[in-house]
Design a protein around this motif. Structure first.
Motif, PDB file in Angstrom:
ATOM      1  N   PHE A   2     -12.593 -41.741  44.123  1.00 23.16           N
ATOM      2  CA  PHE A   2     -13.762 -41.860  43.646  1.00 23.16           C
ATOM      3  C   PHE A   2     -13.584 -43.327  43.616  1.00 23.16           C
ATOM      4  CE2 PHE A   2     -11.066 -40.402  40.159  1.00 23.16           C
ATOM      5  CZ  PHE A   2     -10.701 -41.452  39.432  1.00 23.16           C
ATOM      6  N   PRO A   3     -15.105 -44.144  43.736  1.00 21.58           N
ATOM      7  CA  PRO A   3     -15.493 -45.529  43.820  1.00 21.58           C
ATOM      8  C   PRO A   3     -14.901 -46.423  42.561  1.00 21.58           C
ATOM      9  CG  PRO A   3     -17.169 -44.121  44.573  1.00 21.58           C
ATOM     10  CD  PRO A   3     -16.480 -43.303  43.799  1.00 21.58           C
ATOM     11  N   ALA A   4     -14.692 -47.556  42.707  1.00 20.21           N
ATOM     12  CA  ALA A   4     -14.587 -48.318  41.456  1.00 20.21           C
ATOM     13  C   ALA A   4     -15.208 -49.905  41.990  1.00 20.21           C
ATOM     14  CB  ALA A   4     -13.064 -48.387  41.187  1.00 20.21           C
ATOM     15  N   PHE A   5     -15.618 -50.507  41.000  1.00 22.32           N
ATOM     16  CA  PHE A   5     -16.256 -51.738  41.171  1.00 22.32           C
ATOM     17  C   PHE A   5     -15.841 -52.877  39.887  1.00 22.32           C
ATOM     18  CE2 PHE A   5     -19.509 -54.742  40.081  1.00 22.32           C
ATOM     19  CZ  PHE A   5     -19.487 -55.661  41.278  1.00 22.32           C
ATOM     20  N   ALA A   6     -15.427 -54.026  40.506  1.00 22.68           N
ATOM     21  CA  ALA A   6     -15.087 -54.999  39.359  1.00 22.68           C
ATOM     22  C   ALA A   6     -15.569 -56.378  39.836  1.00 22.68           C
ATOM     23  CB  ALA A   6     -13.648 -54.874  39.276  1.00 22.68           C
ATOM     24  N   ALA A   7     -15.940 -57.095  38.823  1.00 19.04           N
ATOM     25  CA  ALA A   7     -16.429 -58.580  38.847  1.00 19.04           C
ATOM     26  C   ALA A   7     -15.895 -59.153  37.893  1.00 19.04           C
ATOM     27  CB  ALA A   7     -17.908 -58.460  38.916  1.00 19.04           C
ATOM     28  N   VAL A   8     -15.687 -60.481  38.151  1.00 22.53           N
ATOM     29  CA  VAL A   8     -15.078 -61.790  37.153  1.00 22.53           C
ATOM     30  C   VAL A   8     -15.653 -63.031  37.372  1.00 22.53           C
ATOM     31  CG1 VAL A   8     -12.965 -62.654  36.147  1.00 22.53           C
ATOM     32  CG2 VAL A   8     -12.685 -60.482  37.285  1.00 22.53           C
ATOM     33  N   PHE A   9     -16.195 -63.661  36.300  1.00 22.97           N
ATOM     34  CA  PHE A   9     -16.917 -64.919  36.794  1.00 22.97           C
ATOM     35  C   PHE A   9     -16.269 -65.450  35.442  1.00 22.97           C
ATOM     36  CE2 PHE A   9     -20.019 -61.603  37.487  1.00 22.97           C
ATOM     37  CZ  PHE A   9     -20.588 -62.148  38.593  1.00 22.97           C
ATOM     38  N   GLY A  10     -16.079 -66.818  36.051  1.00 17.45           N
ATOM     39  CA  GLY A  10     -15.336 -67.849  34.941  1.00 17.45           C
ATOM     40  C   GLY A  10     -15.845 -69.250  35.421  1.00 17.45           C
ATOM     41  N   PHE A  11     -15.565 -70.161  34.290  1.00 14.16           N
ATOM     42  CA  PHE A  11     -15.904 -71.520  34.445  1.00 14.16           C
ATOM     43  C   PHE A  11     -14.834 -72.353  33.631  1.00 14.16           C
ATOM     44  CE2 PHE A  11     -17.244 -70.786  30.250  1.00 14.16           C
ATOM     45  CZ  PHE A  11     -17.433 -71.637  29.467  1.00 14.16           C
ATOM     46  N   GLY A  12     -14.782 -73.920  33.923  1.00 14.05           N
ATOM     47  CA  GLY A  12     -13.920 -74.690  33.156  1.00 14.05           C
ATOM     48  C   GLY A  12     -14.709 -75.750  32.994  1.00 14.05           C
ATOM     49  N   TYR A  13     -14.431 -76.703  31.925  1.00  9.51           N
ATOM     50  CA  TYR A  13     -15.052 -78.024  31.877  1.00  9.51           C
ATOM     51  C   TYR A  13     -14.229 -78.976  30.818  1.00  9.51           C
ATOM     52  CZ  TYR A  13     -18.491 -81.598  30.313  1.00  9.51           C
ATOM     53  OH  TYR A  13     -19.358 -82.728  30.398  1.00  9.51           O
ATOM     54  N   ALA A  68      -7.735 -53.455  34.733  1.00 10.33           N
ATOM     55  CA  ALA A  68      -8.047 -52.843  33.559  1.00 10.33           C
ATOM     56  C   ALA A  68      -7.555 -51.338  33.476  1.00 10.33           C
ATOM     57  CB  ALA A  68      -9.542 -53.212  33.589  1.00 10.33           C
ATOM     58  N   PHE A  69      -7.712 -50.986  34.724  1.00  6.81           N
ATOM     59  CA  PHE A  69      -7.540 -49.364  35.104  1.00  6.81           C
ATOM     60  C   PHE A  69      -6.204 -48.934  35.510  1.00  6.81           C
ATOM     61  CE2 PHE A  69     -12.037 -50.176  36.150  1.00  6.81           C
ATOM     62  CZ  PHE A  69     -12.811 -49.425  34.989  1.00  6.81           C
ATOM     63  N   THR A  70      -5.330 -49.906  35.549  1.00  6.90           N
ATOM     64  CA  THR A  70      -3.657 -49.642  35.622  1.00  6.90           C
ATOM     65  C   THR A  70      -3.315 -48.613  34.835  1.00  6.90           C
ATOM     66  OG1 THR A  70      -3.510 -51.747  36.998  1.00  6.90           O
ATOM     67  CG2 THR A  70      -1.393 -50.672  36.375  1.00  6.90           C
ATOM     68  N   GLY A  71      -2.625 -47.563  35.096  1.00  8.30           N
ATOM     69  CA  GLY A  71      -1.952 -46.566  34.296  1.00  8.30           C
ATOM     70  C   GLY A  71      -2.680 -45.649  33.824  1.00  8.30           C
ATOM     71  N   THR A  72      -4.066 -45.639  34.327  1.00  7.00           N
ATOM     72  CA  THR A  72      -5.077 -44.245  33.707  1.00  7.00           C
ATOM     73  C   THR A  72      -5.566 -43.359  34.883  1.00  7.00           C
ATOM     74  OG1 THR A  72      -6.994 -45.859  34.437  1.00  7.00           O
ATOM     75  CG2 THR A  72      -6.041 -46.374  32.397  1.00  7.00           C
ATOM     76  N   ASP A  73      -4.800 -43.219  35.978  1.00  8.04           N
ATOM     77  CA  ASP A  73      -4.949 -42.313  37.051  1.00  8.04           C
ATOM     78  C   ASP A  73      -6.132 -42.490  37.519  1.00  8.04           C
ATOM     79  OD1 ASP A  73      -2.313 -41.031  36.730  1.00  8.04           O
ATOM     80  OD2 ASP A  73      -2.875 -39.570  35.263  1.00  8.04           O
ATOM     81  N   ALA A  74      -6.678 -43.700  37.860  1.00  5.78           N
ATOM     82  CA  ALA A  74      -7.956 -44.227  38.228  1.00  5.78           C
ATOM     83  C   ALA A  74      -8.298 -44.238  39.780  1.00  5.78           C
ATOM     84  CB  ALA A  74      -8.516 -45.593  37.907  1.00  5.78           C
ATOM     85  N   ASN A  75      -7.400 -43.321  40.597  1.00  5.28           N
ATOM     86  CA  ASN A  75      -7.588 -43.652  42.190  1.00  5.28           C
ATOM     87  C   ASN A  75      -8.388 -42.152  42.427  1.00  5.28           C
ATOM     88  OD1 ASN A  75      -6.302 -45.939  42.267  1.00  5.28           O
ATOM     89  ND2 ASN A  75      -4.417 -45.153  42.870  1.00  5.28           N
ATOM     90  N   ALA A  76      -7.597 -41.003  42.007  1.00  4.63           N
ATOM     91  CA  ALA A  76      -8.070 -39.666  42.507  1.00  4.63           C
ATOM     92  C   ALA A  76      -7.904 -38.822  41.610  1.00  4.63           C
ATOM     93  CB  ALA A  76      -7.656 -39.418  43.897  1.00  4.63           C
ATOM     94  N   VAL A  77      -8.397 -37.329  41.553  1.00  2.00           N
ATOM     95  CA  VAL A  77      -8.444 -36.351  40.819  1.00  2.00           C
ATOM     96  C   VAL A  77      -7.818 -35.309  41.668  1.00  2.00           C
ATOM     97  CG1 VAL A  77      -9.445 -34.471  39.601  1.00  2.00           C
ATOM     98  CG2 VAL A  77     -10.001 -37.011  39.175  1.00  2.00           C
ATOM     99  N   LEU A  78      -6.841 -34.465  41.292  1.00  3.36           N
ATOM    100  CA  LEU A  78      -6.348 -33.292  42.018  1.00  3.36           C
ATOM    101  C   LEU A  78      -7.087 -32.082  41.412  1.00  3.36           C
ATOM    102  CD1 LEU A  78      -4.542 -32.382  44.296  1.00  3.36           C
ATOM    103  CD2 LEU A  78      -2.731 -31.723  42.508  1.00  3.36           C
TER     104      LEU A  78
END
Length: 472
Positions: free
Chosen positions: A381-392, A362-372
């Motif tokens: 800076f920290p980053a957190f991500a979560a994905v939940f899924g199901f199938g039936y 989601a953050f690829t290409g947004t300079d989301a690793n660090a600031v100079l």
């Protein structure tokens, strides 16, 4: 009487020709066999040649004696095998149909739909799929091909409130070539290359190109910390928006310790450097070291769980006139899939990282690793991500899958005001496949996303996607 007179000369000619042929046959020193006998002899000869070809192929592929026709690595006609796109023992399909197999897995796995490359001791298979999509976007999302968090317009931007639109595409279609050399007593070898057309102008794009030799993998493929088993199959190409990982060139050692445990250690290209330079200081983002990653998979009855960690370096090279600084990045991940009865499954994926936010899709290409900062210091800076899924599986032909992905960055105030700070995207689909057919499917998917950018502005969007897919 007149008819008889007209037929008389022709009857006489036929009689003379018959006599001449009989005399010639009697005078011949090498009598010619009857036509039926020739056909029988030719059929027997063809059958002998076919048996000999099968015998030579068996000897070349497995090194076995001539009386053993089974070729190592070739499919057994009556053997039960896992359907394409699935992992043995797990319900539902996995995001990428091909799997990264090493020594023991290559030795034991069959190779359905492959054929011998004559003149060599290798086998080959062509795979992939053709997919056509129809998209109806209701809120003017900026990317008509995939539903990404960062493309949802937010309040205060010119794009906010844009009209709905529709789009058609077939650029997700892909093709791959899988070549293997599996001979008992020798190191198993595999070469795999795959590409699709998911690029500007529908140009061909390389996805995978790697070599497997025993337990080593070298080339471009999914990163070690890409837990594909932890997300269900979605129609939207960007379904794993909060998934940590991607594809990168690498050298990996991967080994199955037993039926349950597998370990992987890799040195990988750090693709997403992602350093924001708001003060326009001279220099460029680089790295002086490869990314080091470690992963452990544990497979049990009805499920799999994976653990991973990585460490890398971010570097700002200021050259002769600018500042230079380095900072460490690291990540911790856990993810898995659990069967729930015979018809359902659930998936989960969590990642926490410092200085590695761009590895979250989601953050690829947004300079989301660090600031100079203004002093030339790198601040990660920290980053957190979560994905939940199901199938039936409603029936043998009708299935529903859904997911919710959420990502957040804990960013400094100096970050650009319209850069993505957090967001969530939900998907829900219904997919139909004909009975007893693993090649064709069609379905519909609804998706909704909501985001917030650095300055607090928000935006949300809804999209409907229909598809038809033919796998081969």
């Amino acid at each position: 009487m007149n008819n008889f007179r007209r037929a008389g000369p022709w009857a006489a000619a036929a009689f003379l020709l018959s006599v001449a042929s009989i005399v010639q046959a009697q005078d011949s020193q090498s009598p010619v066999p009857d036509t039926d006998e020739r056909l029988v002899e030719q059929g027997q000869r063809i059958e002998q040649l076919e048996k000999r070809i099968q015998q030579l192929e068996a000897e070349a592929m497995s090194g076995a004696a001539a009386e053993s026709p089974q070729v190592s690595g070739s499919p057994t006609p009556d053997a039960e095998r896992t359907p394409p796109g699935q992992v043995e023992g797990l319900s539902g399909e996995v995001r990428d149909a091909h799997q990264l197999l090493t020594r023991d897995e290559l030795d034991s796995a069959d190779f359905p739909a492959s054929w011998p490359m004559f003149g060599t001791d290798m086998r080959m298979k062509i795979g992939g799929y053709l997919k056509t999509d129809f998209i109806a976007d209701f809120d003017g999302t900026l990317d008509p091909t995939q539903f990404l968090m960062r493309t949802i317009p937010v309040q205060g931007t010119p794009e906010y409130g844009d009209d709905p639109y529709v789009a058609f595409l077939a650029k997700e279609s892909r093709i791959n070539f899988d070549i293997r050399r599996i001979i008992p007593g020798s190191v198993p070898l595999r070469g795999f290359v795959e590409g699709d057309f998911f690029s500007a102008g529908n140009n061909f794009r390389l996805r995978h190109a790697y070599i497997t030799a025993g337990n080593f993998i070298a080339g471009q493929t999914w990163t070690t910390l890409s837990f594909l088993e932890a997300i269900p199959i979605m129609i939207d190409f960007a379904a794993g928006d909060a998934l940590f990982g991607g594809r990168a060139a690498q050298i990996r050692y991967q080994r199955s310790l037993n039926d349950s445990w597998k370990v992987s250690v890799a040195a990988e290209e750090l693709q997403f450097l992602g350093i924001q330079n708001e003060n326009n200081l001279p220099g460029k983002a680089t790295t002086q070291w490869p990314l080091l990653a470690v992963r452990v998979d544990y497979k049990y009855d009805g499920g799999v769980v994976s653990f991973g960690t990585s460490v890398g370096q971010l570097h700002w090279d200021g050259g002769a006139n600018g500042p230079s600084d380095s900072a460490a990045q690291f990540a911790f991940l856990v993810g898995g899939r659990q069967n729930v009865g015979e018809r359902a499954y659930v998936t989960y994926h969590f990642s926490y990282s410092e200085g590695a936010g761009e590895n979250i899709m989601a953050f690829t290409g947004t300079d989301a690793n660090a600031v100079l900062d203004a002093n030339g210091n790198l601040n990660t800076f920290p980053a957190f991500a979560a994905v939940f899924g199901f199938g039936y599986d409603w029936t043998s032909t009708l299935t529903t899958q859904g997911s919710y992905a959420y990502g957040v960055l804990d960013t400094p105030d100096s970050r650009a005001p319209l850069d993505l700070e957090r967001g969530g995207v939900a998907h829900l689909n219904l997919i139909w496949s004909p009975k007893n057919s693993e090649h064709f499917s069609t379905g519909a998917e609804i998706m909704y996303g909501k985001i917030r950018v650095q300055n607090g502005a928000t935006g949300d969007a809804t999209r409907l996607q229909l598809m038809a897919k033919f796998s081969f």
